[in-house]
Each structure stands twice: as C-alpha cells, then as structure tokens.
Design an enzyme around this catalytic site. Structure first.
Site, PDB file in Angstrom:
ATOM      1  N   ARG A  27     -36.885  70.381  63.960  1.00  0.00           N
ATOM      2  CA  ARG A  27     -36.436  71.149  62.796  1.00  0.00           C
ATOM      3  C   ARG A  27     -36.281  70.262  61.554  1.00  0.00           C
ATOM      4  NH1 ARG A  27     -31.716  73.818  65.338  1.00  0.00           N
ATOM      5  NH2 ARG A  27     -32.543  75.314  66.820  1.00  0.00           N
ATOM      6  N   ARG A  31     -33.092  74.100  57.031  1.00  0.00           N
ATOM      7  CA  ARG A  31     -32.070  74.549  56.089  1.00  0.00           C
ATOM      8  C   ARG A  31     -31.141  73.452  55.587  1.00  0.00           C
ATOM      9  NH1 ARG A  31     -29.680  79.544  59.425  1.00  0.00           N
ATOM     10  NH2 ARG A  31     -30.116  78.077  61.125  1.00  0.00           N
ATOM     11  N   ARG A  40     -37.721  78.714  50.642  1.00  0.00           N
ATOM     12  CA  ARG A  40     -37.494  79.919  51.447  1.00  0.00           C
ATOM     13  C   ARG A  40     -37.051  81.085  50.557  1.00  0.00           C
ATOM     14  NH1 ARG A  40     -34.425  80.861  57.221  1.00  0.00           N
ATOM     15  NH2 ARG A  40     -34.027  83.070  56.955  1.00  0.00           N
ATOM     16  N   ASP A  77     -42.639  79.407  64.038  1.00  0.00           N
ATOM     17  CA  ASP A  77     -41.560  79.822  64.928  1.00  0.00           C
ATOM     18  C   ASP A  77     -42.141  80.084  66.307  1.00  0.00           C
ATOM     19  OD1 ASP A  77     -39.584  82.109  66.084  1.00  0.00           O
ATOM     20  OD2 ASP A  77     -38.536  80.854  64.633  1.00  0.00           O
ATOM     21  N   TYR A 154     -36.583  86.251  75.264  1.00  0.00           N
ATOM     22  CA  TYR A 154     -36.444  87.004  74.007  1.00  0.00           C
ATOM     23  C   TYR A 154     -37.083  88.390  74.127  1.00  0.00           C
ATOM     24  CZ  TYR A 154     -34.892  82.780  71.566  1.00  0.00           C
ATOM     25  OH  TYR A 154     -34.182  81.670  71.161  1.00  0.00           O
TER      26      TYR A 154
END
Length: 354
Positions: A27, A31, A40, A77, A154
């Site tokens: 990552r 963020r 973003r 992703d 998921y």
C-alpha cells in the site's frame, strides 16, 4: 521497453547477490500521502481512480518520487475480479467494499460471468502498460491478485468479515460448492496475472489476506491448493528474464514448510513470524519478504531505525530478503516516518551484502 536500471528487487527474489536489501511497502501508494488524497479527490471515488490509467499511473509513481524504493506496485484492488464476474462492487463510506450480489448457492455460482481480460479487465492492463512506460526502467513493476480463498470470502460474505460465517459454513457443509468456486477463481486469476505480465508486470504477488483464518487442514485444501494451481499456470519468463512470484498468506507463518514447496519464488511474512526462524525453516528454497509491524511507523524515527536494524540482523548476511512491512502501511502514518524507515534500510543493509 526501457532497460531496467535498478533490478535489486528482482535479484533478491531470485536469491542472487545484491548491494543492499531492496525495499518496497505494501500500500505504498495510499491514503497516508497527501498527494494521493488529492488525486483520489480528483478521480471522484476509488474505482474511478483504478479505472483511469493516467491517474492510476500517477498515484503508483507518487511514492517513488518521495522515497528511494526498489519497486513500484500497480495501483488497483484485489476485488476487480469479483466485480468483473458480475457481483457489483461498491464502497460504502467508512465501511469498506461491498457487493450487490453474493455467491451462496449453485444457482449463484452458475450466474457468474467468465470475464474476458480485454473487455472486463482491460482497464487494469491499460494501467499496467501506462505505468511501465512512465517508469522508463527506473524500478520493476509488481502486478498482483487476491488469492482464490480471499476473493471467495468477499464474494460469499458480500463484503469484509470478521468471522467468515458464511464462507466457513460453506467450507464445512458444502465443500464441493466452495471447491467449484475456488477452481473457477484460480482459472480467472491465471488469465489475469498472465495478462498483467504480458502488459509489463515484472513480478507478481498473490495476496492471501485471509488464509490465516483457516485451520491447517483447511488451509492446505482450500487456500494453498489453489495458489499452487495458479503458480503452475503462470508465464514465468517474459522479456528475456524470469518473472518471480511472491506468495503472501497473512497469519501463515506456521505453514512455511508447505508454502516453500508451492512453486513460489518468495514468501511474504507478517510481523508475527521471526525472520531468523523462517530463514532456517525454508533454507534456500525461497526468498523472504517482510516483515516489520506497520505500527512501528507511529514511533519516532530513532525507534524506527532501531527496529529496522533488528530485523536486518535477524535475517542476517546474504541475499534473499526483500524488506517490507508485514502488511499494508496505515493511512494515519506520517510520510516523514515512512521516509525514515526506507532510508534506514538503504543505509543499514549494505553491511549484510559485502
């Protein structure tokens, strides 16, 4: 394609001599970086950012402009595949990913789309080729996927889960249905990773984020088995050099012996496993990647440096180690602390490679 100027990451994965321990962060485009947050916001939402090749390229390169990293990783992703299979991925503010449809029956399984790489996932390959071109040989580009078991959780749960209630219920009560889903996912992932390699990815990583939730018997049958199938189906040489495969099961340190026989070139480790123990266990079968606790980055730069030195010493002299965090960098980390971490690896690791 431009000639690769820095190949120490690829060399370490193949256990070839390097001048220092290579480093990248899971990552690393994320963020915690203010420039990422700006891009973003410009994209509008997360999936719009993933699907815009120029913006995905921009955020992929942002950490490389700040830090002396040895690899870039595709900005995307793991849930692109279930989305392409028709489950309708969306993101709720503060709640993470969710799916409009779930897979809990044979009828649900039969409705899944068999995605075509160019049609359903072409935006990922566009991003790979765009990033590779913009890197211009600076460092290698890593492609990636989620593991079949991780993606299945998921798809069955309809989003993130703490207890995997529906997934484990299927595992124990309808194992044949789960095997059918996992087998289908493995086939799609083989095509997906091979398309990334063809588009320019120079190494690939399989993120088995939830493999550590399984028992030993269930891990080998429902997770490792399908990752081995994927690895056996991959293009392992492209553009005249080997394409290494990294397999990362979070919480999987107890399975290193069977993981080392998977066909992967490197195993990712989280922070709960000693690098020295892992190295003694796998010998010269595979390289190791990891494994600093991401929370160390909340400490002072001096404390970060001490922990980096300890981990380097724990692995010891010689090649076969890629320094990384034991999981993705947290969004609240100060970018200056990430810099202290990376610079410590760059400065302290050469003595282990003389």
């Amino acid at each position: 394609m431009a000639e690769l100027k820095n190949d120490r990451f690829l060399k370490a994965l193949m256990r070839e001599p390097v001048d220092r321990t290579p480093i990248w962060m899971m990552r690393q485009a994320g963020r915690y970086l203010p420039e990422y947050r700006e891009t973003r916001a410009q994209a509008g939402d997360f999936m719009s950012l993933c699907k815009n090749a120029d913006l995905a390229c921009e955020v992929t390169l942002q950490p490389l402009e700040r830090y002396p990293l040895d690899a870039a990783i595709l900005f995307s992703d793991i849930l692109t595949i279930p989305d392409a299979m028709g489950l309708g991925l969306y993101f709720e503010q503060g709640e993470g990913p969710k799916f409009k449809q779930t897979v809990r029956s044979e009828a649900d399984l039969s409705r899944l789309i068999q995605p075509k790489m160019d049609d359903h996932l072409g935006y990922v390959m566009n991003a790979v080729s765009t990033i590779r071109k913009e890197l211009n040989g600076k460092v290698p580009l890593i492609g990636f996927t989620g593991s079949p078991w991780t993606l299945a959780t998921y798809m069955i749960e309809g989003g993130s889960s703490k207890d995997f209630r529906h997934s484990k219920a299927m595992l124990y009560s309808q194992p044949e249905l789960l095997h059918a889903l996992l087998d289908q996912l493995a086939d799609v992932i083989i095509d997906y990773l091979n398309a990334q390699i063809k588009a320019g990815a120079q190494a690939v990583q399989i993120f088995d984020s939830w493999g550590g939730s399984l028992s030993h018997a269930a891990y080998t049958e429902f997770s490792l088995k399908y990752m081995k199938k994927i690895i056996a189906g991959l293009t392992r040489e492209h553009e005249g050099r080997k394409v290494p495969v990294i397999m990362f099961t979070k919480g999987g340190g107890q399975w290193l012996d069977v993981m080392a026989d998977s066909g992967a070139d490197a195993l990712g480790l989280d922070w709960t496993t000693s690098l020295a123990t892992a190295r003694a266990q796998v010998g010269d079968k595979v390289a190791l990647q990891g494994n600093m606790d991401p929370c160390v980055l909340y400490a002072s730069p001096d404390k970060i440096r001490i922990e980096v030195d300890r981990i380097l010493a724990e692995y010891g002299a010689g090649t076969g180690h890629v320094f990384n965090l034991g999981h993705g960098i947290h969004q609240f980390v100060d970018p200056a602390h990430a810099q202290a971490f990376i610079e410590a690896v760059v400065e302290l690791s050469p003595k282990y490679h003389r």
